[in-house]
Design a protein around this motif. Structure first.
Motif, PDB file in Angstrom:
ATOM      1  N   GLY A 186       5.564 -15.869   2.828  1.00  0.00           N
ATOM      2  CA  GLY A 186       5.131 -15.466   1.094  1.00  0.00           C
ATOM      3  C   GLY A 186       4.957 -14.132   0.469  1.00  0.00           C
ATOM      4  N   GLN A 233       2.883 -10.729   1.113  1.00  0.00           N
ATOM      5  CA  GLN A 233       1.818 -10.097   2.050  1.00  0.00           C
ATOM      6  C   GLN A 233       1.532  -8.220   1.541  1.00  0.00           C
ATOM      7  OE1 GLN A 233       2.089  -9.963   5.555  1.00  0.00           O
ATOM      8  NE2 GLN A 233       0.473  -8.492   5.075  1.00  0.00           N
ATOM      9  N   ALA A 234       0.118  -8.544   1.577  1.00  0.00           N
ATOM     10  CA  ALA A 234      -0.433  -6.990   0.644  1.00  0.00           C
ATOM     11  C   ALA A 234      -0.953  -6.388   1.845  1.00  0.00           C
ATOM     12  CB  ALA A 234      -1.479  -7.462  -0.183  1.00  0.00           C
ATOM     13  N   PHE A 235      -0.852  -4.660   2.009  1.00  0.00           N
ATOM     14  CA  PHE A 235      -1.887  -3.225   2.335  1.00  0.00           C
ATOM     15  C   PHE A 235      -2.621  -2.891   1.243  1.00  0.00           C
ATOM     16  CE2 PHE A 235       1.744  -4.580   5.213  1.00  0.00           C
ATOM     17  CZ  PHE A 235       1.161  -5.933   6.718  1.00  0.00           C
ATOM     18  N   TRP A 245      -4.374   0.957   2.039  1.00  0.00           N
ATOM     19  CA  TRP A 245      -4.556   1.831   3.307  1.00  0.00           C
ATOM     20  C   TRP A 245      -5.519   3.263   3.097  1.00  0.00           C
ATOM     21  CZ3 TRP A 245       0.839   0.585   1.478  1.00  0.00           C
ATOM     22  CH2 TRP A 245       0.988  -0.433   2.237  1.00  0.00           C
ATOM     23  N   LEU A 278       9.343  -7.994   5.995  1.00  0.00           N
ATOM     24  CA  LEU A 278       9.268  -6.395   5.773  1.00  0.00           C
ATOM     25  C   LEU A 278       9.691  -5.783   6.293  1.00  0.00           C
ATOM     26  CD1 LEU A 278       6.183  -8.121   8.207  1.00  0.00           C
ATOM     27  CD2 LEU A 278       6.076  -7.885   5.799  1.00  0.00           C
ATOM     28  N   MET A 304      10.556  -5.425   2.623  1.00  0.00           N
ATOM     29  CA  MET A 304       9.445  -4.415   1.718  1.00  0.00           C
ATOM     30  C   MET A 304       9.087  -2.553   2.529  1.00  0.00           C
ATOM     31  SD  MET A 304       4.978  -5.778   2.421  1.00  0.00           S
ATOM     32  CE  MET A 304       3.339  -4.936   1.519  1.00  0.00           C
ATOM     33  N   ALA A 305       9.203  -2.493   3.595  1.00  0.00           N
ATOM     34  CA  ALA A 305       9.513  -0.452   3.803  1.00  0.00           C
ATOM     35  C   ALA A 305      10.788  -0.390   2.897  1.00  0.00           C
ATOM     36  CB  ALA A 305       9.756  -1.013   4.767  1.00  0.00           C
ATOM     37  N   GLN A 306      11.294  -0.830   2.141  1.00  0.00           N
ATOM     38  CA  GLN A 306      12.573  -0.434   1.094  1.00  0.00           C
ATOM     39  C   GLN A 306      11.561   0.187  -0.510  1.00  0.00           C
ATOM     40  OE1 GLN A 306      14.850   1.033   3.122  1.00  0.00           O
ATOM     41  NE2 GLN A 306      14.180  -0.269   4.688  1.00  0.00           N
ATOM     42  N   ALA A 331       8.172   0.085  -0.961  1.00  0.00           N
ATOM     43  CA  ALA A 331       7.461   1.048  -0.020  1.00  0.00           C
ATOM     44  C   ALA A 331       8.325   2.580  -0.172  1.00  0.00           C
ATOM     45  CB  ALA A 331       6.683   1.293   0.891  1.00  0.00           C
ATOM     46  N   ARG A 332      10.134   2.750   0.516  1.00  0.00           N
ATOM     47  CA  ARG A 332      10.704   3.763   0.062  1.00  0.00           C
ATOM     48  C   ARG A 332      10.616   4.403  -1.058  1.00  0.00           C
ATOM     49  NH1 ARG A 332      15.617   3.520   3.419  1.00  0.00           N
ATOM     50  NH2 ARG A 332      15.382   5.661   2.438  1.00  0.00           N
ATOM     51  N   LEU A 344       1.045   6.906  -0.471  1.00  0.00           N
ATOM     52  CA  LEU A 344       0.742   4.756  -0.470  1.00  0.00           C
ATOM     53  C   LEU A 344      -0.005   4.851   0.228  1.00  0.00           C
ATOM     54  CD1 LEU A 344       2.900   2.726  -1.981  1.00  0.00           C
ATOM     55  CD2 LEU A 344       3.163   1.806   0.831  1.00  0.00           C
ATOM     56  N   VAL A 345      -1.297   3.472  -1.383  1.00  0.00           N
ATOM     57  CA  VAL A 345      -2.632   3.715  -1.133  1.00  0.00           C
ATOM     58  C   VAL A 345      -2.330   1.884  -1.527  1.00  0.00           C
ATOM     59  CG1 VAL A 345      -4.637   3.882  -2.553  1.00  0.00           C
ATOM     60  CG2 VAL A 345      -3.463   5.759  -2.667  1.00  0.00           C
ATOM     61  N   GLU A 346      -2.073   1.215  -1.731  1.00  0.00           N
ATOM     62  CA  GLU A 346      -1.771  -0.391  -1.867  1.00  0.00           C
ATOM     63  C   GLU A 346      -0.439  -0.365  -2.252  1.00  0.00           C
ATOM     64  OE1 GLU A 346      -6.418  -0.681  -4.625  1.00  0.00           O
ATOM     65  OE2 GLU A 346      -4.782  -2.124  -4.666  1.00  0.00           O
ATOM     66  N   LEU A 347       0.117  -1.502  -1.567  1.00  0.00           N
ATOM     67  CA  LEU A 347       1.345  -2.716  -1.898  1.00  0.00           C
ATOM     68  C   LEU A 347       1.691  -3.845  -1.617  1.00  0.00           C
ATOM     69  CD1 LEU A 347       4.053  -1.507  -2.556  1.00  0.00           C
ATOM     70  CD2 LEU A 347       4.708  -2.050  -0.244  1.00  0.00           C
ATOM     71  N   SER A 348       1.430  -4.809  -2.572  1.00  0.00           N
ATOM     72  CA  SER A 348       1.624  -6.044  -2.485  1.00  0.00           C
ATOM     73  C   SER A 348       2.702  -6.362  -3.078  1.00  0.00           C
ATOM     74  CB  SER A 348       0.510  -6.621  -3.211  1.00  0.00           C
ATOM     75  OG  SER A 348       1.211  -6.967  -4.454  1.00  0.00           O
ATOM     76  N   VAL A 349       3.718  -8.098  -1.659  1.00  0.00           N
ATOM     77  CA  VAL A 349       4.756  -7.863  -2.621  1.00  0.00           C
ATOM     78  C   VAL A 349       4.886  -9.838  -2.075  1.00  0.00           C
ATOM     79  CG1 VAL A 349       5.984  -6.459  -1.408  1.00  0.00           C
ATOM     80  CG2 VAL A 349       5.993  -7.888  -0.126  1.00  0.00           C
ATOM     81  N   GLN A 350       5.678 -10.256  -3.349  1.00  0.00           N
ATOM     82  CA  GLN A 350       5.935 -11.493  -2.975  1.00  0.00           C
ATOM     83  C   GLN A 350       7.617 -12.143  -2.461  1.00  0.00           C
ATOM     84  OE1 GLN A 350       5.062 -13.784  -6.947  1.00  0.00           O
ATOM     85  NE2 GLN A 350       2.859 -13.618  -6.536  1.00  0.00           N
ATOM     86  N   PHE A 351       7.776 -12.423  -1.689  1.00  0.00           N
ATOM     87  CA  PHE A 351       8.728 -12.595  -0.516  1.00  0.00           C
ATOM     88  C   PHE A 351       9.914 -14.061  -1.420  1.00  0.00           C
ATOM     89  CE2 PHE A 351       6.251 -10.431   2.515  1.00  0.00           C
ATOM     90  CZ  PHE A 351       7.403  -9.442   2.317  1.00  0.00           C
ATOM     91  N   ARG A 352      11.100 -13.669  -2.121  1.00  0.00           N
ATOM     92  CA  ARG A 352      12.238 -14.410  -2.408  1.00  0.00           C
ATOM     93  C   ARG A 352      13.134 -15.220  -1.594  1.00  0.00           C
ATOM     94  NH1 ARG A 352       7.203 -15.736  -3.894  1.00  0.00           N
ATOM     95  NH2 ARG A 352       6.725 -16.538  -6.328  1.00  0.00           N
TER      96      ARG A 352
END
Lengths: 146, 129
Positions: free
Chosen positions: A84, A86-88, A90, B53, B56-58, B60-61, B74-82
């Motif tokens: 559903g 994901q959060a990271f 670093w 994931l 999600m990497a895209q 991040a890019r 990149l310090v933080e990244l959060s996503v919701q998958f749909r």
């Protein structure tokens, strides 16, 4: 629904970061910065070895996450499992040659509108005990009963 | 560096026919819905689907473009998958810088493939050079 498993912590898993694994992951995910591929560039920039992309966290945490997903006490129904969210976040960068130890904790097990929502937290540290990343992994199970 | 709130960013990526195969090997996620066309069809999917994931990497890019692609930004990244992503169709990653403070940029992003929103409400925090 095993709400009493909230707070359950699994034995830590350790992942040895390989130079070629960084290159393989970076290639597959599209991270083309030279610091992930070119050892000389990494050394010129002051790193002892290749630098892992931040999203490499999914590689060194995979085993910890799978241990929880396959835990019979959690009773996760794979046929209806969806990732559903994901959060990271670093902290210290990860280099080839590092050994990353990850500890996973069950943060929540809840049910809303016939769906089960689980969330897991991973804390990853390197061989010096410095935190590299913190992760929150959220899964949804459709059609959960009771 | 002149990154300011309101700045827009966009990255377009087209996963090729074998992206999910390479990503399965690289990530260790060999779920057959990502690599086996017949299996994916047999469980009611339109065919093999992309790994969430990987998508999600895209994101991040795309986010890192506000910091000149610096891989340590990149310090933080959060996503919701749909929705589910498919190979061989272009993905558009779009975002906007929502705030810049104390050397950090906050960026919101999403990922779309045609009419399907793969990732919504992505939020990134990046350290600016």
């Amino acid at each position: 629904m095993p709400r009493e498993k909230i707070g359950k912590r699994y034995p830590p898993t350790t992942y040895a970061v390989g130079r070629e694994k960084i290159r393989e992951y970076a290639l597959a995910a599209g991270f083309d910065h030279p610091l992930h591929h070119d050892l000389e560039a990494a050394r010129r920039a002051g790193y002892a070895d290749l630098l892992a992309p931040p999203m490499f966290v999914v590689v060194y945490c995979a085993s910890a996450f799978q241990t929880a997903l396959f835990d019979p006490e959690l009773g996760i129904d794979f046929a209806h499992l969806v990732h559903g969210g994901q959060a990271f976040s670093w902290s210290v960068p990860v280099l080839a040659g590092d050994e990353i130890t990850t500890t996973l904790t069950v943060k929540d097990v809840a049910e809303r509108a016939g769906l089960r929502f689980d969330s897991f937290e991973t804390v990853s540290v390197n061989q010096r005990g410095e935190r590299t990343a913190l992760g929150t992994w959220s899964t949804i199970i459709r059609g959960a009963e009771g | 560096m002149g990154v300011a709130a309101g700045e827009q960013l966009e990255l377009r990526v087209t996963p090729d026919r074998y992206t999910t195969v390479r990503y399965a090997g690289a990530s260790g996620d060999f779920n057959p819905i990502h690599v086996d066309e017949q299996f994916a069809l047999s469980v009611g999917l339109p065919g093999r689907i992309l790994h969430g994931l990987w998508s999600m990497a895209q994101v991040a890019r795309a986010a890192a473009t506000v910091a000149d692609g610096d891989p340590l930004s990149l310090v933080e990244l959060s996503v919701q998958f749909r929705g589910m992503g498919r190979p061989e169709q272009e993905i558009v990653l779009s975002g906007e810088v929502v705030a810049v403070a104390d050397g950090l940029a906050s960026v919101k992003l999403e990922a779309r493939q045609g009419d399907v929103r793969l990732i919504r409400n992505a939020q990134a925090k990046l350290r600016l050079p």
